[in-house]
Design a protein around this motif. Structure first.
Motif, PDB file in Angstrom:
ATOM      1  N   SER A 133       0.854  -1.186   0.000  1.00  0.00           N
ATOM      2  CA  SER A 133       0.000   0.000   0.000  1.00  0.00           C
ATOM      3  C   SER A 133       0.890   1.236   0.000  1.00  0.00           C
ATOM      4  O   SER A 133       2.116   1.150   0.098  1.00  0.00           O
ATOM      5  N   GLU A 134       0.233   2.403  -0.057  1.00  0.00           N
ATOM      6  CA  GLU A 134       0.989   3.659  -0.024  1.00  0.00           C
ATOM      7  C   GLU A 134       1.698   3.862   1.310  1.00  0.00           C
ATOM      8  O   GLU A 134       2.600   4.693   1.423  1.00  0.00           O
ATOM      9  N   LYS A 135       1.349   3.085   2.330  1.00  0.00           N
ATOM     10  CA  LYS A 135       1.998   3.202   3.635  1.00  0.00           C
ATOM     11  C   LYS A 135       3.230   2.302   3.770  1.00  0.00           C
ATOM     12  O   LYS A 135       3.902   2.330   4.802  1.00  0.00           O
ATOM     13  N   ALA A 136       3.534   1.537   2.734  1.00  0.00           N
ATOM     14  CA  ALA A 136       4.709   0.668   2.776  1.00  0.00           C
ATOM     15  C   ALA A 136       5.980   1.503   2.836  1.00  0.00           C
ATOM     16  O   ALA A 136       6.070   2.571   2.227  1.00  0.00           O
ATOM     17  N   VAL A 191      -1.089  -0.645  -4.387  1.00  0.00           N
ATOM     18  CA  VAL A 191      -2.530  -0.385  -4.390  1.00  0.00           C
ATOM     19  C   VAL A 191      -2.905   0.416  -3.144  1.00  0.00           C
ATOM     20  O   VAL A 191      -2.139   0.493  -2.183  1.00  0.00           O
ATOM     21  N   GLU A 192      -4.070   1.012  -3.159  1.00  0.00           N
ATOM     22  CA  GLU A 192      -4.516   1.790  -2.012  1.00  0.00           C
ATOM     23  C   GLU A 192      -4.753   0.884  -0.802  1.00  0.00           C
ATOM     24  O   GLU A 192      -5.186  -0.262  -0.939  1.00  0.00           O
ATOM     25  N   GLU A 193      -4.456   1.426   0.374  1.00  0.00           N
ATOM     26  CA  GLU A 193      -4.554   0.639   1.599  1.00  0.00           C
ATOM     27  C   GLU A 193      -5.924  -0.014   1.754  1.00  0.00           C
ATOM     28  O   GLU A 193      -6.025  -1.188   2.148  1.00  0.00           O
ATOM     29  N   ALA A 194      -6.977   0.703   1.437  1.00  0.00           N
ATOM     30  CA  ALA A 194      -8.330   0.172   1.612  1.00  0.00           C
ATOM     31  C   ALA A 194      -8.596  -1.053   0.753  1.00  0.00           C
ATOM     32  O   ALA A 194      -9.465  -1.870   1.069  1.00  0.00           O
ATOM     33  N   GLU A 195      -7.832  -1.185  -0.326  1.00  0.00           N
ATOM     34  CA  GLU A 195      -8.030  -2.297  -1.245  1.00  0.00           C
ATOM     35  C   GLU A 195      -6.972  -3.394  -1.104  1.00  0.00           C
ATOM     36  O   GLU A 195      -7.033  -4.404  -1.797  1.00  0.00           O
TER      37      GLU A 195
END
Length: 264
Positions: A133-136, A191-195
């Motif tokens: 995710s983008e938080k990686a 991918v986005e965290e929510a997905e």
């Protein structure tokens, strides 16, 4: 002589295995310590990874960390309480777990939501595919700790990003943001965290639908290609420096810059 590992009381620390629809899902839970693994947890991870093979319905392994962390790697606080010999043995347990994941005869997918640091990065790279995710955030900042990377550790990174970037990550203690890791190939998908979980699950189902013979063959063939180098680490070289490692860990625990002594 086998060295005993000191136990740390931590009721929230656990590694779980779920099995559903051909997917085995291993999750690291230790939120208060950023999912950092103790020596005993590394040993547990190796055992659980082998248990995945006991169920013939398991076709793909998903490896993830609970919450907004993959894993911060090994628990440095535990190292601070260990002798040098105990620390070396803890690193052997860590490498055993990582190699177990790496050598499983089925596809493995790392699900990276948050930091994957140090041994956590190595664990992520032991997976065949990584979805983040983008938080990686990925890095191996061992230069502040006196941890000495052997060729097996280094090769996992070199195979993906090359020798120069590998050295840069250690020389500068550089932490790669998600988009940087993706552009370098450390993350296969971003991918986005929510997905993230849904995307990884869908990917796992797709992989599980492929021919087991084809999957095993390509994994074996690729491993033979990339492991055709001289003999990799076999336990003969140390993981930690006897002088720098105690200072690096003490500085981390005491929240101060390390003061390494100049070598003659």
């Amino acid at each position: 002589m086998r060295v005993g590992i000191k136990r740390m009381t931590d009721e929230q620390a656990k590694i779980t295995l779920q099995e559903t629809a051909g997917l085995a899902i291993i999750t690291i839970h230790r939120p208060q310590k950023r999912n950092a693994l103790t020596a005993n947890m590394w040993n547990q991870l190796a055992d659980i990874s082998q248990k995945v093979l006991e169920n013939p319905k398991n076709r793909v392994l998903l490896l993830r960390g609970a919450g907004e962390q993959f894993t911060a790697g090994s628990d440095l606080g535990e190292f601070h309480e260990m002798t040098h010999e105990e620390a070396e043995h803890a690193f052997v347990l860590m490498e055993k777990a990582i190699s177990t994941i790496e050598g499983l005869p089925l596809p493995t997918i790392g699900v990276i939501n948050g930091p994957a640091m140090g041994a956590g990065l190595e664990l992520a790279l032991a997976c065949d595919i990584r979805v983040g995710s983008e938080k990686a955030a990925l890095g191996i900042p061992v230069g502040k700790l006196g941890i000495t990377l052997n060729n097996k550790f280094a090769k996992r990174i070199v195979d993906l990003v090359g020798p120069s970037v590998t050295k840069e990550l250690v020389y500068l203690g550089r932490i790669l943001k998600a988009d940087e890791a993706y552009s370098l190939g450390m993350l296969n998908y971003l991918v986005e965290e929510a997905e993230l979980d849904r995307y990884a699950f869908k990917m796992g189902k797709l992989v599980a639908s492929m021919s087991p013979a084809s999957l095993l063959a390509v994994k074996k063939s690729v491993n033979e290609c990339i492991n055709s180098a001289p003999v990799l680490w076999n336990g003969s070289t140390p993981f930690v420096d006897a002088q720098d490692f105690p200072e690096g860990v003490a500085a981390f625990v005491e929240k101060r810059p390390p003061v390494f002594k100049r070598r003659s």
